[in-house]
Design a protein around this motif. Structure first.
Motif, PDB file in Angstrom:
ATOM      1  N   GLN A 114      90.376  57.378 -10.975  1.00 41.13           N
ATOM      2  CA  GLN A 114      89.818  57.940 -12.197  1.00 41.13           C
ATOM      3  C   GLN A 114      88.885  56.939 -12.875  1.00 41.13           C
ATOM      4  N   VAL A 115      89.234  55.655 -12.844  1.00 38.80           N
ATOM      5  CA  VAL A 115      88.379  54.637 -13.447  1.00 38.80           C
ATOM      6  C   VAL A 115      87.051  54.550 -12.704  1.00 38.80           C
ATOM      7  N   ILE A 116      87.092  54.654 -11.369  1.00 39.21           N
ATOM      8  CA  ILE A 116      85.858  54.613 -10.583  1.00 39.21           C
ATOM      9  C   ILE A 116      84.974  55.808 -10.934  1.00 39.21           C
ATOM     10  N   SER A 117      85.595  56.977 -11.075  1.00 41.84           N
ATOM     11  CA  SER A 117      84.830  58.168 -11.456  1.00 41.84           C
ATOM     12  C   SER A 117      84.222  58.008 -12.850  1.00 41.84           C
ATOM     13  N   ASP A 118      85.007  57.464 -13.796  1.00 40.03           N
ATOM     14  CA  ASP A 118      84.489  57.246 -15.151  1.00 40.03           C
ATOM     15  C   ASP A 118      83.366  56.208 -15.144  1.00 40.03           C
ATOM     16  N   THR A 119      83.498  55.189 -14.306  1.00 38.45           N
ATOM     17  CA  THR A 119      82.456  54.171 -14.221  1.00 38.45           C
ATOM     18  C   THR A 119      81.142  54.767 -13.734  1.00 38.45           C
ATOM     19  N   ARG A 120      81.241  55.631 -12.749  1.00 41.47           N
ATOM     20  CA  ARG A 120      80.027  56.254 -12.225  1.00 41.47           C
ATOM     21  C   ARG A 120      79.359  57.127 -13.289  1.00 41.47           C
ATOM     22  N   GLY A 121      80.161  57.887 -14.029  1.00 41.70           N
ATOM     23  CA  GLY A 121      79.604  58.702 -15.105  1.00 41.70           C
ATOM     24  C   GLY A 121      78.990  57.852 -16.206  1.00 41.70           C
ATOM     25  N   HIS A 122      79.639  56.721 -16.504  1.00 38.81           N
ATOM     26  CA  HIS A 122      79.126  55.819 -17.539  1.00 38.81           C
ATOM     27  C   HIS A 122      77.781  55.231 -17.129  1.00 38.81           C
ATOM     28  N   VAL A 123      77.667  54.798 -15.870  1.00 36.01           N
ATOM     29  CA  VAL A 123      76.412  54.216 -15.389  1.00 36.01           C
ATOM     30  C   VAL A 123      75.312  55.274 -15.340  1.00 36.01           C
ATOM     31  N   GLU A 124      75.676  56.475 -14.907  1.00 43.00           N
ATOM     32  CA  GLU A 124      74.687  57.553 -14.852  1.00 43.00           C
ATOM     33  C   GLU A 124      74.173  57.888 -16.252  1.00 43.00           C
ATOM     34  N   MET A 125      75.057  57.880 -17.230  1.00 49.56           N
ATOM     35  CA  MET A 125      74.635  58.152 -18.597  1.00 49.56           C
ATOM     36  C   MET A 125      73.734  57.035 -19.132  1.00 49.56           C
TER      37      MET A 125
END
Length: 516
Positions: free
Chosen positions: A350-361
């Protein structure tokens, strides 16, 4: 002092009870679901548990009574004194010693309620980088830089594979790296750094989890897989050593340097790296160096032909711990670290998924917006507002933005995230948005599905997600390429009076126009 052993025992038991009350009070008092509060609570409780373990160790030493001092003190309390010693004087002497002990150790006295409240409100020191945002996201920028500059990383010119977003999707897919790269020091250093970071991040964000016990279970499962030869990326390594890559050449099939050069310089370099030979020099020198293996065993080659640190041991060195046994041990340790990395990635999914969303944003924000976010974060000191504690209303199940709130619906529609694409080849997986759907054809899950079907994952099969359609197209392509249909208009040759050669159609057209 032996006369205060019982008082020390009482103080240690009281300390343990106090810590247990602190833990219970902390759980009952701090019921906030905010990320920061839960993080600090976990570290506080971990500190209390470590203090209980330390105090319990002291109690064990006292109860074991290696020097017999505790037994003597208990006997003295029972009145078993020497004949010439007065019982009352012994009593007052012990009373004086106990008072002196408490005067020297005031912490052993009863703890007030205010002290308990101060303990459960303390914020233990926990270090996170700015990118990690108190353990919300991963900070893999240093590892990403090491990966793209490594020999086992993406090739030059493939800019999409070198992007940080792509690295977040694939950094845990270690079994896709060719095995001949995994024996290099560069890869082992990279793998150790990746494992150390993931373990440190997990320990900082999940302080109450027993990482040592977790890794012990991983190693136990890994040993069974290693013995069976089913470790991902290391199939059969425990039986026959590392398997050669598909690009490693069979030197016995070539007789000259020119024959080797015809297969291409890249395959020659990969074969040289596989055997630990130098890869420098001209293409002819590389081919000649590789051709030496045709007549000379690898362990008997001159040391000048090997890369630094890659020369295999001479014959008979296996008895001293070298040879295949040493290489297998190194492969075992590398494969075990890969298994541990995969386990941490599974726990931090879940942290990896959140990290990807954070970087994309962040990529979607302007420089001014990013500076404004940094200023707001500095002004708040990293503290969360009361709004974060409230339940977020998200009936449309929109993706979460870097502020912990759903992204705007217009942005959700703009990226097409409301469109679902399903792929039967990937195990009937769902992909939301056209961008994710098109990217998944190059990802490992789709590639693995095509490999299971026995179909090459080429561009001709893009946009095909149904297994029956993929098999039908593959069969049609095989039939088209496997049958030699005679096409006279294209393949029948004609020659004019000047010796020029044409196919039948071209010759007929030129003849009609009077040009031949």
């Amino acid at each position: 002092m032996s006369s205060t052993l019982l008082e020390q025992t009482r103080a240690h038991h009281e300390e343990i009870e106090k810590l247990e009350r602190l833990i219970a009070r902390d759980w009952l008092t701090n019921e906030s679901q905010a990320h920061k509060d839960k993080l600090y609570q976990g570290h506080r409780v971990k500190g209390f548990l470590e203090a209980i373990a330390s105090t319990s160790g002291k109690l064990v030493e006292i109860y074991e009574d290696a020097d017999g001092a505790r037994k003597e003190e208990i006997a003295a309390l029972g009145g078993l004194q020497a004949e010439n010693q007065n019982v009352f004087s012994a009593y007052y002497d012990r009373m004086k010693e106990i008072r002196d002990y408490h005067r020297r150790h005031p912490s052993a006295r009863t703890v007030e309620q205010e002290d308990l409240d101060a303990h459960i409100k303390a914020e233990p020191p926990v270090y996170f980088t700015g990118e990690e945002a108190l353990g919300r996201f991963l900070d893999l920028h240093e590892l990403h830089a090491a990966f793209i500059n490594a020999k086992f990383g993406p090739k030059d010119g493939d800019e999409e594979e070198r992007e940080y977003m792509r690295y977040l999707d694939t950094f845990h897919q270690l079994d896709s790296i060719p095995r001949h790269f995994k024996s290099s020091k560069q890869y082992r250093d990279y793998l150790s750094s990746l494992l150390a970071y993931l373990r440190s991040f997990y320990e900082r964000t999940e302080p109450l989890k027993d990482v040592t016990q977790l890794l012990s279970k991983v190693e136990a499962e890994f040993q069974n897989q290693w013995a069976a030869g089913t470790v991902p990326g290391w199939e059969g390594a425990s039986e026959a050593g590392p398997k050669a890559s598909e690009n490693v050449l069979d030197v016995e099939a070539y007789d000259s340097v020119q024959e080797l050069l015809e297969v291409g310089t890249e395959r020659i370099k990969e074969t040289l790296e596989h055997f630990g030979l130098k890869v420098g020099g001209t293409p002819e020198q590389r081919a000649a160096r590789l051709l030496l293996l045709k007549d000379t065993p690898l362990e008997e080659l001159d040391a000048k032909h090997f890369a630094k640190g890659r020369r295999p041991p001479k014959k008979g060195a296996q008895a001293n711990g070298g040879g295949d046994a040493g290489r297998e041990k190194g492969a075992y340790e590398t494969a075990l670290q890969e298994a541990q990395v995969r386990k941490f990635c599974e726990l931090l999914k879940q942290v990896i998924s959140d990290t990807r969303g954070h970087v994309e944003m962040k990529y979607a924000q302007t420089a001014e917006e990013q500076d404004k976010d940094l200023e707001e974060q500095d002004a708040s000191g990293g503290e969360e507002s009361d709004e974060d504690d409230e339940q977020i209303y998200n009936p449309l199940k929109l993706p979460m933005g870097p502020d912990g709130k759903p992204i705007p619906y217009w942005l959700y529609k703009l990226h097409g995230l409301n469109q679902e694409f399903r792929c039967e080849i990937c195990g009937d997986a769902s992909y939301w948005g056209r961008r994710a759907y098109e990217r998944h054809f190059r990802e490992w899950q789709h590639q693995h599905g095509m490999k299971v079907l026995g179909i090459p994952n080429t561009k001709q099969f893009n946009e095909i997600t149904v297994i029956a359609d993929a098999l039908a197209l593959h069969k049609a392509m095989q039939e088209k390429s496997g049958t030699a249909v005679w096409k006279p208009d294209v393949e029948e040759e004609y020659e004019d009076s000047q010796g020029n050669v044409y196919n039948k159609k071209e010759y007929t057209d030129l003849q009609r126009q009077g040009l031949i």
